[in-house]
Scaffold this motif. Sequence first.
Motif, mmCIF file in Angstrom:
data_model
loop_
_atom_site.group_PDB
_atom_site.id
_atom_site.type_symbol
_atom_site.label_atom_id
_atom_site.label_comp_id
_atom_site.label_asym_id
_atom_site.label_seq_id
_atom_site.Cartn_x
_atom_site.Cartn_y
_atom_site.Cartn_z
ATOM 1 N N GLU A 585 10.684 18.450 -19.534
ATOM 2 C CA GLU A 585 12.071 19.090 -19.199
ATOM 3 C C GLU A 585 11.708 20.319 -18.873
ATOM 4 O O GLU A 585 12.117 20.715 -17.600
ATOM 5 N N LYS A 588 10.073 20.230 -15.380
ATOM 6 C CA LYS A 588 11.140 19.961 -14.259
ATOM 7 C C LYS A 588 11.960 21.197 -13.968
ATOM 8 O O LYS A 588 12.105 21.365 -12.936
ATOM 9 N N GLN A 589 12.235 21.958 -15.051
ATOM 10 C CA GLN A 589 13.137 23.133 -14.907
ATOM 11 C C GLN A 589 12.135 23.979 -13.776
ATOM 12 O O GLN A 589 12.800 24.958 -13.031
ATOM 13 N N ARG A 591 9.981 23.168 -11.628
ATOM 14 C CA ARG A 591 10.128 22.727 -10.134
ATOM 15 C C ARG A 591 11.354 23.133 -9.588
ATOM 16 O O ARG A 591 11.511 22.838 -8.458
ATOM 17 N N SER A 592 12.519 23.200 -10.470
ATOM 18 C CA SER A 592 13.885 22.994 -9.946
ATOM 19 C C SER A 592 14.056 24.134 -8.684
ATOM 20 O O SER A 592 14.968 23.833 -7.717
ATOM 21 N N ASP A 593 13.269 25.152 -8.667
ATOM 22 C CA ASP A 593 13.558 26.100 -7.529
ATOM 23 C C ASP A 593 12.475 25.974 -6.323
ATOM 24 O O ASP A 593 12.324 26.743 -5.564
ATOM 25 N N GLY A 594 11.826 24.804 -6.306
ATOM 26 C CA GLY A 594 10.765 24.583 -5.331
ATOM 27 C C GLY A 594 9.551 25.104 -5.591
ATOM 28 O O GLY A 594 8.746 24.865 -4.778
ATOM 29 N N SER A 595 9.276 25.601 -6.895
ATOM 30 C CA SER A 595 7.831 25.841 -6.980
ATOM 31 C C SER A 595 6.845 24.870 -7.144
ATOM 32 O O SER A 595 7.288 23.868 -7.783
ATOM 33 N N ALA A 612 5.250 15.097 -14.593
ATOM 34 C CA ALA A 612 6.476 15.753 -14.061
ATOM 35 C C ALA A 612 6.028 16.726 -12.958
ATOM 36 O O ALA A 612 6.558 17.372 -12.445
ATOM 37 N N SER A 613 4.748 17.175 -13.309
ATOM 38 C CA SER A 613 4.329 18.262 -12.574
ATOM 39 C C SER A 613 3.927 17.761 -11.276
ATOM 40 O O SER A 613 3.703 16.681 -10.787
ATOM 41 N N THR A 614 3.725 19.159 -10.331
ATOM 42 C CA THR A 614 3.305 18.730 -8.851
ATOM 43 C C THR A 614 1.830 18.206 -8.707
ATOM 44 O O THR A 614 1.643 17.307 -8.220
#
Length: 708
Positions: A585, A588-589, A591-595, A612-614
């Motif tokens: 979680e 995911k948080q 990444r939520s701002d596009g990072s 979940a990671s890029t």
Amino acid sequence: MEQVKVQDKKVYRVQGFTCASCAAKFEGNVKKLPGVRDAQVNFGAAKITVYGEPSIKDLEKAGAFESLKIYPENQDVRMEREPFWKRNEAIQVGVSLALLMIGWLMGKFYGEDSLLSVAFYFLSMLIGGYALFRKGLLNLTRLRFDMYTLMTIAVLGAAFIGEWGEGATVVILFAISEALETYSMNQARQSIRELMDVAPKQALVRREGKEFLIPVDEVQIGDIMIVKPGQKLAMDGVVVKGSSSINQAPITGESIPVTKNVGDQVYAGTINEEGLLEVKVTKRVEDTTIAKIIHLVEEAQAEKAPSQTFVDRFAKIYTPAILMAGFLVAVIPPLLFQADWNDWIYRGLALLVVGCPCALVISTPVSIVTAIGNAARNGVLIKGGIHLEEAGALSVVAFDKTGTLTRGVPVVTDFIPLISDKEKEFLSIAATIEKHSQHPLASAILRKAEEEAVPIREVEDFFSLTGKGVRAKINGIYYYMGSPGLFEELLPAGIPDQTKKRMLDLQQQGKTVMALGTESEMLALIAAADDVRENSKEVIRRLHELGIKKTVMLTGDNRATAEAIGKQLGIGEVQAERLPQDKFEFIKQLRSDGSKVAMVGDGVNDAPALAASTVGIAMGGAGTDSALETADIVLMADDLGKLPFTMQLSRKALQIIKQNITFSLAIKTVALLLIGPGWLTLWMAVFADMGATLIVTLNGLRLLKVKD
């Protein structure tokens, strides 16, 4: 249906690819063969995967336009590496160049339009451009528009308007450009060839008391392989006899040899430096770690990065558009404005030549193939161009603690006797007690005792105090070992204030504190911690230097320990007492701002967060099949120090890809602007295209120079 499809899947190696468009054409030809349902060419690895039952003869017929040679994937064939000047194409270019020079001399003596001059120019074009015309004219009959079509029209058009010398020059320069493209891709593939040559093709095996030197594909699981000093291991296995230092650099990129004893795992392609080893084979040749690495690297090079997908889509629209633009430039001014036909046809032909997408098409694949190959040679497995590009754009890196930033093995950091000059005696008593204990820190105390060479005594009575510690009788005295809470209960006056302060100091450093004592007094404090890797702090520092904006540690450990380690390493944010689902979680948080976020873990316990990671980065893939399969990037050695190299290589690759695409389009734009005033000649146009191709390929090959 799917089962049948898998069963008749065959992979072949291809020799003779000169360009990406040729590979695409070969793929299309193979798909049309009778009995072939599907085919996929991997241009980077020079392979084709075929679903169906075509013969090698049929496949070579499909590649006859390029004189391709086809071999089964597992056949041990030495790909020809003859120098360029010995090849037929080079000889043709040489003859063509000689005829061009003679034609030019004839023109000087007898006039540019003299029959002798035109005859030599014609022969130069015919000999040097035979392969070009064959492909280009065939494409024209099928209405397929690529660089061969553009060049063929340009050369024939030049001859039609009497520019024989320029037509012949275009042919020669294009042939040289093709040779440079072939050379650059061969150089980029060199990393794979080096990997393929790592493991020996034969192994010395003992069967029924006799030793045989046999091909590796005949070695069976369970065979005993004999490896002498200085030899490479031919198969993966487990050491059953002997001890030696093994150079694992070909697999993991580690520069320092690793000591291997009985029971340790060893890998094909590594080098036995000292002792004689007997190794029990655990995997067949096609399943060895090096075989998996080669397979995954080749598959990775076939995966198109986002920039490559963009270029391919752009080229499909761009090439026909250039052809149409060339036609309009050639006919509109003469038709509408009574301009000179020869002049504007010439300009239209120059547009076709300068519009050739060679440099643009090669700009991305040469960079990706080079970078992935270089990474593999340094013990880093990048499983696709998309992961390479995304790793180059990362702004946040999250780490698991145990086994990643730390070794995952507790060590005794402090042994403090509370009575002077009794350290060895108390350590001996502590080790004697812990030898019978199941406590997670028992092994750390026993290792400490072994390092200090203290004796292990006899225990007369041993009793576990659940949740608190243990009690043991040694030499007639009862000793207790356990948590500070145990001694608060045992000691009549509780723990002395000074001792409490020392214990609190140790706990604030992130260490687990235990005590040794009797019913009446405390004898020693023992502090243990998960040992931080020597290079973890340096890795974090280098990541920040490379431009990573934020580093995070995710751990299930208690907050005091986590924050102490985070502070020691210079990590920006510490998230402690996090379960696997919490880690998932949190990623995911982030990444939520596009990072763009990387998660670095062991590839098993951190699977949800890695997914979940890029970019999911796993440690120690050489010993973990699951890490090889699940992560996007695998650090083959259990060495976090490979991470900054991976980031540096990825960023450099992303930078070079952008440079190549920008430069390719810029040089085209400049050349196109020169067409308007009539300053762009045909030979200048092809020279610009050839120069751009040479520059982007050499720029891509710079990735071979990025070192760990």
